[in-house]
Design a protein around this motif. Structure first.
Motif, PDB file in Angstrom:
ATOM      1  N   SER A 355      -0.853  -1.855  -4.595  1.00 14.53           N
ATOM      2  CA  SER A 355      -1.045  -2.398  -5.952  1.00 14.53           C
ATOM      3  C   SER A 355       0.266  -2.647  -6.695  1.00 14.53           C
ATOM      4  CB  SER A 355      -1.924  -1.461  -6.770  1.00 14.53           C
ATOM      5  OG  SER A 355      -1.242  -0.244  -6.974  1.00 14.53           O
ATOM      6  N   GLU A 356       1.390  -2.185  -6.131  1.00 15.93           N
ATOM      7  CA  GLU A 356       2.698  -2.496  -6.734  1.00 15.93           C
ATOM      8  C   GLU A 356       3.754  -2.447  -5.633  1.00 15.93           C
ATOM      9  OE1 GLU A 356       4.246   1.649  -8.551  1.00 15.93           O
ATOM     10  OE2 GLU A 356       2.300   1.032  -9.348  1.00 15.93           O
ATOM     11  N   ASP A 357       4.917  -3.084  -5.871  1.00 17.62           N
ATOM     12  CA  ASP A 357       5.957  -3.041  -4.835  1.00 17.62           C
ATOM     13  C   ASP A 357       6.262  -1.580  -4.525  1.00 17.62           C
ATOM     14  OD1 ASP A 357       5.956  -5.735  -5.019  1.00 17.62           O
ATOM     15  OD2 ASP A 357       7.970  -5.937  -5.850  1.00 17.62           O
ATOM     16  N   TRP A 358       6.364  -1.250  -3.253  1.00 20.18           N
ATOM     17  CA  TRP A 358       6.480   0.165  -2.849  1.00 20.18           C
ATOM     18  C   TRP A 358       7.512   0.264  -1.737  1.00 20.18           C
ATOM     19  CZ3 TRP A 358       4.740   2.871   1.752  1.00 20.18           C
ATOM     20  CH2 TRP A 358       4.608   4.255   1.615  1.00 20.18           C
ATOM     21  N   THR A 359       8.394   1.247  -1.854  1.00 22.94           N
ATOM     22  CA  THR A 359       9.457   1.357  -0.843  1.00 22.94           C
ATOM     23  C   THR A 359       9.282   2.634  -0.036  1.00 22.94           C
ATOM     24  OG1 THR A 359      10.938   0.137  -2.270  1.00 22.94           O
ATOM     25  CG2 THR A 359      11.975   1.391  -0.507  1.00 22.94           C
ATOM     26  N   TRP A 360       9.374   2.491   1.247  1.00 24.60           N
ATOM     27  CA  TRP A 360       9.288   3.633   2.164  1.00 24.60           C
ATOM     28  C   TRP A 360      10.494   3.544   3.091  1.00 24.60           C
ATOM     29  CZ3 TRP A 360       8.541   4.914   7.390  1.00 24.60           C
ATOM     30  CH2 TRP A 360       8.115   6.236   7.613  1.00 24.60           C
ATOM     31  N   LYS A 361      11.315   4.599   3.039  1.00 24.62           N
ATOM     32  CA  LYS A 361      12.605   4.553   3.731  1.00 24.62           C
ATOM     33  C   LYS A 361      13.298   3.258   3.305  1.00 24.62           C
ATOM     34  CE  LYS A 361      11.396   7.994   7.044  1.00 24.62           C
ATOM     35  NZ  LYS A 361      11.005   8.384   8.378  1.00 24.62           N
ATOM     36  N   ASN A 362      13.718   2.380   4.227  1.00 20.11           N
ATOM     37  CA  ASN A 362      14.364   1.163   3.717  1.00 20.11           C
ATOM     38  C   ASN A 362      13.479  -0.081   3.823  1.00 20.11           C
ATOM     39  OD1 ASN A 362      14.520   1.118   6.370  1.00 20.11           O
ATOM     40  ND2 ASN A 362      16.752   1.283   6.548  1.00 20.11           N
ATOM     41  N   LEU A 363      12.190   0.158   3.846  1.00 14.26           N
ATOM     42  CA  LEU A 363      11.251  -0.968   3.935  1.00 14.26           C
ATOM     43  C   LEU A 363      10.509  -1.129   2.602  1.00 14.26           C
ATOM     44  CD1 LEU A 363       9.520  -2.938   5.804  1.00 14.26           C
ATOM     45  CD2 LEU A 363       7.993  -0.980   6.100  1.00 14.26           C
ATOM     46  N   THR A 364      10.577  -2.332   2.003  1.00 17.86           N
ATOM     47  CA  THR A 364       9.820  -2.540   0.760  1.00 17.86           C
ATOM     48  C   THR A 364       8.565  -3.354   1.063  1.00 17.86           C
ATOM     49  OG1 THR A 364      11.770  -2.382  -0.619  1.00 17.86           O
ATOM     50  CG2 THR A 364       9.896  -3.532  -1.572  1.00 17.86           C
ATOM     51  N   ILE A 365       7.450  -2.804   0.606  1.00 15.54           N
ATOM     52  CA  ILE A 365       6.165  -3.486   0.822  1.00 15.54           C
ATOM     53  C   ILE A 365       5.768  -4.135  -0.496  1.00 15.54           C
ATOM     54  CG2 ILE A 365       3.733  -3.132   1.410  1.00 15.54           C
ATOM     55  CD1 ILE A 365       4.658  -0.756   3.076  1.00 15.54           C
ATOM     56  N   GLU A 366       5.465  -5.411  -0.428  1.00 13.92           N
ATOM     57  CA  GLU A 366       5.176  -6.124  -1.680  1.00 13.92           C
ATOM     58  C   GLU A 366       3.767  -5.857  -2.173  1.00 13.92           C
ATOM     59  OE1 GLU A 366       5.953 -10.293  -1.444  1.00 13.92           O
ATOM     60  OE2 GLU A 366       8.036  -9.924  -0.819  1.00 13.92           O
ATOM     61  N   LYS A 367       3.635  -5.874  -3.487  1.00 15.16           N
ATOM     62  CA  LYS A 367       2.319  -5.791  -4.140  1.00 15.16           C
ATOM     63  C   LYS A 367       1.388  -6.827  -3.502  1.00 15.16           C
ATOM     64  CE  LYS A 367       0.242  -6.685  -8.589  1.00 15.16           C
ATOM     65  NZ  LYS A 367       0.362  -6.886  -9.985  1.00 15.16           N
ATOM     66  N   GLY A 368       0.160  -6.448  -3.247  1.00 10.23           N
ATOM     67  CA  GLY A 368      -0.817  -7.386  -2.688  1.00 10.23           C
ATOM     68  C   GLY A 368      -0.920  -7.320  -1.173  1.00 10.23           C
ATOM     69  N   THR A 369       0.015  -6.600  -0.533  1.00  4.19           N
ATOM     70  CA  THR A 369      -0.054  -6.480   0.931  1.00  4.19           C
ATOM     71  C   THR A 369      -1.238  -5.581   1.304  1.00  4.19           C
ATOM     72  OG1 THR A 369       2.348  -6.621   1.038  1.00  4.19           O
ATOM     73  CG2 THR A 369       1.245  -5.737   2.992  1.00  4.19           C
ATOM     74  N   THR A 370      -1.954  -5.964   2.351  1.00  3.65           N
ATOM     75  CA  THR A 370      -3.033  -5.098   2.849  1.00  3.65           C
ATOM     76  C   THR A 370      -2.460  -4.192   3.931  1.00  3.65           C
ATOM     77  OG1 THR A 370      -4.681  -6.786   2.423  1.00  3.65           O
ATOM     78  CG2 THR A 370      -5.283  -5.081   4.009  1.00  3.65           C
ATOM     79  N   ILE A 371      -2.720  -2.889   3.811  1.00  5.10           N
ATOM     80  CA  ILE A 371      -2.304  -1.952   4.855  1.00  5.10           C
ATOM     81  C   ILE A 371      -3.493  -1.754   5.798  1.00  5.10           C
ATOM     82  CG2 ILE A 371      -1.406   0.374   5.349  1.00  5.10           C
ATOM     83  CD1 ILE A 371       0.447  -1.235   3.499  1.00  5.10           C
ATOM     84  N   GLY A 372      -3.308  -2.081   7.058  1.00  3.82           N
ATOM     85  CA  GLY A 372      -4.345  -1.827   8.063  1.00  3.82           C
ATOM     86  C   GLY A 372      -4.051  -0.493   8.727  1.00  3.82           C
ATOM     87  N   ILE A 373      -5.049   0.391   8.770  1.00  5.06           N
ATOM     88  CA  ILE A 373      -4.856   1.711   9.391  1.00  5.06           C
ATOM     89  C   ILE A 373      -5.660   1.720  10.695  1.00  5.06           C
ATOM     90  CG2 ILE A 373      -5.129   4.211   9.055  1.00  5.06           C
ATOM     91  CD1 ILE A 373      -5.121   3.434   5.936  1.00  5.06           C
ATOM     92  N   PRO A 374      -4.971   1.600  11.826  1.00  8.07           N
ATOM     93  CA  PRO A 374      -5.685   1.377  13.096  1.00  8.07           C
ATOM     94  C   PRO A 374      -6.234   2.666  13.683  1.00  8.07           C
ATOM     95  CG  PRO A 374      -3.313   1.356  13.448  1.00  8.07           C
ATOM     96  CD  PRO A 374      -3.522   1.644  11.988  1.00  8.07           C
ATOM     97  N   ILE A 375      -7.401   3.078  13.203  1.00  7.21           N
ATOM     98  CA  ILE A 375      -7.974   4.370  13.624  1.00  7.21           C
ATOM     99  C   ILE A 375      -8.101   4.422  15.151  1.00  7.21           C
ATOM    100  CG2 ILE A 375     -10.006   5.878  13.446  1.00  7.21           C
ATOM    101  CD1 ILE A 375     -10.477   4.715  10.643  1.00  7.21           C
ATOM    102  N   TYR A 376      -8.699   3.388  15.721  1.00  6.39           N
ATOM    103  CA  TYR A 376      -8.884   3.353  17.184  1.00  6.39           C
ATOM    104  C   TYR A 376      -7.518   3.362  17.878  1.00  6.39           C
ATOM    105  CZ  TYR A 376     -10.700   1.851  21.730  1.00  6.39           C
ATOM    106  OH  TYR A 376     -11.020   1.781  23.066  1.00  6.39           O
ATOM    107  N   GLY A 377      -6.577   2.568  17.353  1.00  7.86           N
ATOM    108  CA  GLY A 377      -5.237   2.488  17.940  1.00  7.86           C
ATOM    109  C   GLY A 377      -4.539   3.843  17.932  1.00  7.86           C
ATOM    110  N   LEU A 378      -4.646   4.565  16.823  1.00  6.73           N
ATOM    111  CA  LEU A 378      -4.028   5.899  16.724  1.00  6.73           C
ATOM    112  C   LEU A 378      -4.668   6.858  17.729  1.00  6.73           C
ATOM    113  CD1 LEU A 378      -3.941   6.139  12.848  1.00  6.73           C
ATOM    114  CD2 LEU A 378      -1.938   6.581  14.275  1.00  6.73           C
TER     115      LEU A 378
END
Ligand code: HEM
Length: 473
Positions: A355-378
């Motif tokens: 819902s807002e620009d978010w930084t994790w380590k040195n990666l910035t994720i832009e507002k509006g990005t969908t995060i896919g959490i691959p349950i089966y993949g994990l």
């Protein structure tokens, strides 16, 4: 979709992306998932909304957003407490007794059992009884209009254009909305809503009391009468909490730290309707599929089945009724269920919207990005789960469970937006499996084959899954 994610992770790593309606970031880094799902939950509180839910389902807890979601979720959570589960014990026991009576006949006639179809009937009976307050006995009466329409809602097939749009061409979702398509088929949904309305009216006018979920929501509606305000008014009600119980997952993982404050409003009749339907949608096939895969796995692993039966018998002797408290005392049962959910997680993926620009380590994720959490993949990642395709319930044993890396086992999601029905689902799976294993041995039949998976976001066996039951003395 699960295998697609496995391929993406293998090729592009633990954080990779692609475009459909917008940017999708597929995250299978456990540390990053912990921050997204729990630590910075306020940034990732919502799921992506295709806006194809239709007028009723728009109010369901699974698609609501922000304060409105928090409010509805807060009202629902107490309905899944252990105290409330115990109150419903007799309803589930009733369904299990009916099941055993039917299975006795199947065994006597020497027939094979298609567990894929059979468990759908059981979970339909349990949900109808505990959520809708209607006794369906789907096993004797598979053609009742309620059951037929409920089953149609699940007909996630290529014949439902809205599903085609979501899975094959999500960027056309806005066009699908203009065409008034919706994800849940309109007619069957209208039938279920009509039945629901009749039940609600009857409950209110007759004062009939039944210890089920509907009753809890009717009570919540009654409280609402004196404080009626449109739902949107509550979006300004400020911060709020989700009880700690919300984020209890099957493996012990960090909990969100929420401020204690509750919005004082009960549900509107439309909200009650929407939650009842979403419980049916979210709770029926997921639970049936887990039972199906577990039965299959036990049929091809007789040594695991025997050990499980012995451990059940040590807690629940002959002529003792399984109860909520007794089934909680069989650790190997939890292990077998967890390992089934790891191998065949009913939901392939979870999602969060940034819902807002978010930084994790040195990666910035832009507002509006969908995060896919691959349950089966994990769950199928050999780095987290050695020999990921082997059924080995001892991965979850007391001695081994500390080796499980948090946020690599997510059958019910995690954090404040995890599966609200998790405890109920596990309770139901345990009651059904214990009732079966105390009476029958599950064996493979010449028709038992390794299931080919159908995966449109919900993992199910593509074809019938046959096993045989043998009564033991
Ligand atoms: C084995 C059975 C089940 C599995 C594997 C399962 C799995 C899931 C998953 C993965 C999510 C998404 C969680 C996230 O985004 O973090 C979810 C959400 C949800 N589930 Fe379940 N589920 C099951 C049974 C049930 C049952 C029985 C009910 C209802 C009684 C239910 C109601 C819901 C609802 C309402 C949500 C949306 C919660 C929210 O957005 O606040 N589920 N489930």
């Amino acid at each position: 979709m699960g295998k697609f994610d496995v391929g993406l992770i293998k090729k592009f790593g633990r954080v990779c992306g692609y475009y459909d309606t917008g940017p999708i970031l597929l995250v299978s880094d456990p540390e990053m998932l912990k921050d997204i799902m729990v630590k910075d939950f306020s940034v990732f509180a919502n799921r992506r909304d295709f806006d194809l839910n239709g007028p009723i389902m728009d109010l369901s807890v699974s698609v609501l957003r922000d304060q409105h979601w928090k409010h509805v979720r807060n009202v629902l959570v107490p309905a899944f407490s252990s105290g409330k589960m115990r109150q419903m014990e007799h309803l589930i026991t009733d369904c299990c007794e009916t099941m055993v009576a039917h299975l006795d006949k199947v065994v006597k006639d020497g027939e094979d059992l298609d567990v894929k179809e059979y468990f759908k009937r059981i979970t339909m009976d349990v949900i109808s009884s505990t959520f809708f307050g209607t006794k369906t006995d789907t096993q004797s009466n598979p053609n009742s209009p309620f059951v037929k329409n409920a089953l149609k809602i699940f007909d996630i097939s290529i014949f439902n254009p809205a599903f085609l749009v979501v899975f094959l061409a999500p960027r056309f979702a806005p066009f699908a909305k203009k065409m008034k398509m919706q994800l849940t088929p309109r007619r069957p949904l209208e039938h279920i809503v009509l039945v629901m309305k009749e039940i609600l009216e009857m409950r209110k006018s007759s004062g009939q009391v039944r210890r089920d979920f509907l009753q809890m929501m009717v009570k919540a509606m009654d409280q609402n009468d004196s404080t009626k305000r449109p739902a949107k008014d509550y979006e300004e009600d400020g911060p709020d909490v989700l009880s700690d119980a919300l984020s209890v997952g099957p493996s012990s993982q960090p909990q969100a730290n929420h401020q204690e404050h509750r919005i004082n409003r009960a549900l509107t009749p439309d909200e009650v309707m929407a939650q009842s339907v979403v419980f049916l949608l979210a709770g029926f096939e997921t639970t049936a599929n887990t039972l199906t895969f577990m039965t299959y796995l036990l049929s091809i692993h007789p040594e695991i089945q025997e050990r499980l039966r012995k451990e059940i018998q040590q807690v629940i002797g002959r002529d003792v009724q399984p109860t909520y408290d007794l089934i909680a005392q069989i650790p190997y049962l939890d292990q077998c269920i967890n390992e089934t959910l790891r191998l065949y997680p009913p939901a392939t993926r979870a999602e969060r919207e940034c819902s807002e620009d978010w930084t994790w380590k040195n990666l910035t994720i832009e507002k509006g990005t969908t995060i896919g959490i691959p349950i089966y993949g994990l769950h199928h990642d050999p780095e987290f789960w050695p020999e990921p395709d082997c059924y080995n319930p001892d991965r979850f044993s007391e001695e081994n469970k500390h080796k499980i890396i948090p946020f690599t086992f997510l059958p019910f999601g995690q954090g404040p937006r995890n599966c609200v029905g998790m405890r109920f689902a596990i309770y139901e799976i345990k009651m059904v499996m214990v009732s079966i294993l105390l009476k029958y041995r599950i064996v493979s039949s010449p028709r038992t084959v390794t299931p080919v998976l159908k995966d449109w976001g919900l993992v199910t066996p593509k074809d019938p899954l046959w096993v045989k039951l043998e009564e033991f003395s």
